[in-house]
Motif scaffolding. Structure first.
Motif, PDB file in Angstrom:
ATOM      1  N   TYR A  29       1.662   1.715  -3.601  1.00 42.12           N
ATOM      2  CA  TYR A  29       0.647   2.583  -4.122  1.00 42.12           C
ATOM      3  C   TYR A  29      -0.035   3.387  -3.868  1.00 42.12           C
ATOM      4  O   TYR A  29      -1.090   4.580  -4.438  1.00 42.12           O
ATOM      5  CB  TYR A  29      -1.066   1.279  -3.420  1.00 42.12           C
ATOM      6  N   GLY A  30      -0.006   3.611  -2.557  1.00 40.86           N
ATOM      7  CA  GLY A  30       0.097   5.821  -2.046  1.00 40.86           C
ATOM      8  C   GLY A  30       0.986   6.391  -3.175  1.00 40.86           C
ATOM      9  O   GLY A  30       0.446   7.650  -3.486  1.00 40.86           O
ATOM     10  N   TYR A  31       2.372   5.808  -3.451  1.00 39.60           N
ATOM     11  CA  TYR A  31       3.649   6.584  -4.758  1.00 39.60           C
ATOM     12  C   TYR A  31       2.683   6.814  -5.990  1.00 39.60           C
ATOM     13  O   TYR A  31       2.901   8.178  -6.252  1.00 39.60           O
ATOM     14  CB  TYR A  31       4.864   5.676  -4.579  1.00 39.60           C
ATOM     15  N   GLY A  83     -11.522   8.727 -10.946  1.00 40.37           N
ATOM     16  CA  GLY A  83     -10.492   8.035 -10.758  1.00 40.37           C
ATOM     17  C   GLY A  83     -10.491   6.441 -10.588  1.00 40.37           C
ATOM     18  O   GLY A  83     -11.560   6.727 -10.041  1.00 40.37           O
ATOM     19  N   HIS A  84      -9.572   5.887 -11.054  1.00 38.94           N
ATOM     20  CA  HIS A  84      -9.302   4.576 -11.315  1.00 38.94           C
ATOM     21  C   HIS A  84      -7.814   3.581 -10.851  1.00 38.94           C
ATOM     22  O   HIS A  84      -7.414   4.396 -12.528  1.00 38.94           O
ATOM     23  CB  HIS A  84     -10.032   3.626 -11.835  1.00 38.94           C
ATOM     24  N   LEU A  85      -7.752   2.979 -10.242  1.00 39.55           N
ATOM     25  CA  LEU A  85      -6.313   2.797 -10.149  1.00 39.55           C
ATOM     26  C   LEU A  85      -6.988   1.117  -9.808  1.00 39.55           C
ATOM     27  O   LEU A  85      -6.396   0.699  -8.737  1.00 39.55           O
ATOM     28  CB  LEU A  85      -5.446   3.457  -9.151  1.00 39.55           C
ATOM     29  N   SER A  86      -5.573   0.453 -10.734  1.00 40.85           N
ATOM     30  CA  SER A  86      -5.289  -0.991 -10.618  1.00 40.85           C
ATOM     31  C   SER A  86      -3.724  -1.356 -10.653  1.00 40.85           C
ATOM     32  O   SER A  86      -3.071  -1.222 -11.370  1.00 40.85           O
ATOM     33  CB  SER A  86      -5.897  -1.490 -11.596  1.00 40.85           C
ATOM     34  N   ALA A  87      -3.305  -2.013 -10.002  1.00 43.40           N
ATOM     35  CA  ALA A  87      -2.347  -1.614  -9.811  1.00 43.40           C
ATOM     36  C   ALA A  87      -1.600  -3.599  -8.915  1.00 43.40           C
ATOM     37  O   ALA A  87      -2.009  -3.871  -7.509  1.00 43.40           O
ATOM     38  CB  ALA A  87      -1.301  -0.981  -8.462  1.00 43.40           C
ATOM     39  N   SER A  88      -0.295  -5.035  -9.380  1.00 45.33           N
ATOM     40  CA  SER A  88      -0.228  -5.827  -8.635  1.00 45.33           C
ATOM     41  C   SER A  88       1.360  -4.875  -8.151  1.00 45.33           C
ATOM     42  O   SER A  88       2.264  -4.473  -9.025  1.00 45.33           O
ATOM     43  CB  SER A  88       0.061  -6.609 -10.294  1.00 45.33           C
ATOM     44  N   PHE A  89       1.653  -6.049  -7.105  1.00 44.74           N
ATOM     45  CA  PHE A  89       3.149  -6.076  -6.480  1.00 44.74           C
ATOM     46  C   PHE A  89       3.453  -7.184  -6.558  1.00 44.74           C
ATOM     47  O   PHE A  89       3.559  -7.759  -6.202  1.00 44.74           O
ATOM     48  CB  PHE A  89       2.840  -5.676  -5.024  1.00 44.74           C
ATOM     49  N   THR A  90       5.091  -6.189  -7.675  1.00 45.25           N
ATOM     50  CA  THR A  90       5.747  -7.546  -8.895  1.00 45.25           C
ATOM     51  C   THR A  90       6.860  -7.286  -7.852  1.00 45.25           C
ATOM     52  O   THR A  90       7.920  -8.396  -7.489  1.00 45.25           O
ATOM     53  CB  THR A  90       6.326  -6.736  -9.528  1.00 45.25           C
ATOM     54  N   MET A 134       0.832  -1.198   0.012  1.00 49.19           N
ATOM     55  CA  MET A 134       0.166  -0.529   0.214  1.00 49.19           C
ATOM     56  C   MET A 134       0.662   1.573   0.366  1.00 49.19           C
ATOM     57  O   MET A 134      -0.004   2.081  -0.201  1.00 49.19           O
ATOM     58  CB  MET A 134      -0.656   0.267   0.891  1.00 49.19           C
ATOM     59  N   GLN A 169      -1.068   6.761  -6.186  1.00 50.37           N
ATOM     60  CA  GLN A 169      -1.536   7.670  -5.704  1.00 50.37           C
ATOM     61  C   GLN A 169      -1.839   9.523  -6.498  1.00 50.37           C
ATOM     62  O   GLN A 169      -2.162  10.208  -6.406  1.00 50.37           O
ATOM     63  CB  GLN A 169      -2.753   7.650  -5.213  1.00 50.37           C
TER      64      GLN A 169
END
Lengths: 137, 153
Positions: A60-62, A79-86, A57, A64
């Motif tokens: 994810y915050g960065y 707004g819509h944000l989708s992110a996978s943590f790799t 998160m 955002q």
């Protein structure tokens, strides 16, 4: 927002956001003095990690922060944000959130941009990858 | 980080196998983003936008992080000591600005569980409502359950 949406075309990058990550920030975010893989080096190593890792998160915050810096408060309505943590971010990393325009379209109430977004560390390693979409009146 | 959440859903201790998906959401509790936590989220992320506090708008990471508390508080996974759960994906749709001090109600469900490349995944879907009952945020969050610590996607 320093860059006008009207000036951006597919393939252009939006202004990035960079943060130098410290263990203190991770502890503040994740609830120190609770000792977890996100706050304590020894707990993380006991779980097989190389050291304490930042919560997904935070990465994810960065993303955002970058998106709000660009879209303004309109990000928070539509707004819509989708992110996978790799890969995990770790203390000492310099994390940069980036975004590239993939599509641009007119809507009744403004212009919508669809972006490919990611966070990378100082070595160019991708920490999070995903997509974002926002609208500007 | 100061957090103001009220959980009404009881924590369950479970294995991945015993988790049940559901078509119906249930009320999990509520949260409030305070001015103090708004400032803390801004500070820790290095977010210099002044208009959050000028306009008493809740920081999106305060919203996301407090929402994430519901997952972490509601499920304790029974795992061997060398295994853990890992947050692998987050999706957020913002429909309306949230205000500092506003009580936001959270409803959630387990939407999916699946195996992929030898790992178990669980997907939760949450919907959040302001005091007037308007849907303000949708969240979809994915975690592995039983992922070996240190392994990456």
């Amino acid at each position: 927002m320093g860059v006008s949406v009207k000036e951006l075309e597919v393939g252009d990058e939006i202004p990035s956001f960079t943060r130098s990550l410290t263990l203190d920030q991770m502890r503040q975010y994740s609830g120190w003095p609770e000792r977890t893989i996100h706050t304590d080096e020894e707990v993380a190593k006991s779980k097989g990690l190389p050291g304490a890792i930042a919560e997904g998160m935070m990465t994810y915050g960065y993303l955002q922060v970058m998106l709000v810096n660009f879209f303004g408060d309109q990000w928070l309505e539509g707004g819509h944000l989708s992110a996978s943590f790799t890969a995990p971010a770790m203390p000492g990393d310099t994390v940069t959130a980036k975004g590239v325009v993939k599509a641009k379209g007119k809507e009744a109430s403004g212009t919508r941009l669809d972006l490919e977004v990611w966070c990378e560390n100082q070595n160019g390693r991708k920490l999070a990858v995903g997509t974002a979409s926002g609208k500007v009146s | 980080m100061k957090k103001e959440t009220t959980f009404t859903k009881a924590t369950i201790a479970t294995t991945y196998e015993d988790l049940q998906t559901s078509e119906v959401s249930e009320l999990w509790g509520s949260y409030v983003v305070s001015e103090e936590s708004n400032r803390e989220y801004q500070a820790v992320l290095g977010d210099l936008n002044s208009w959050y506090n000028q306009n008493t708008i809740a920081h999106p990471n305060a919203v996301n992080d407090l929402t994430h508390e519901f997952i972490q508080n509601s499920y304790t996974f029974l795992l061997p000591p060398d295994q853990s759960t890992m947050h692998t994906k987050q999706e957020t749709e913002y429909l309306k600005k949230l205000k500092v001090g506003e009580k936001i109600s959270v409803q959630g469900r387990i939407a999916e569980k699946y195996e992929k490349r030898g790992r178990n995944y669980v997907v939760w879907e949450l919907e959040e409502f302001d005091p007037a009952g308007a849907l303000v945020v949708r969240v979809r969050t994915t975690r592995t359950v039983g992922k070996a610590a240190g392994r990456e996607e």
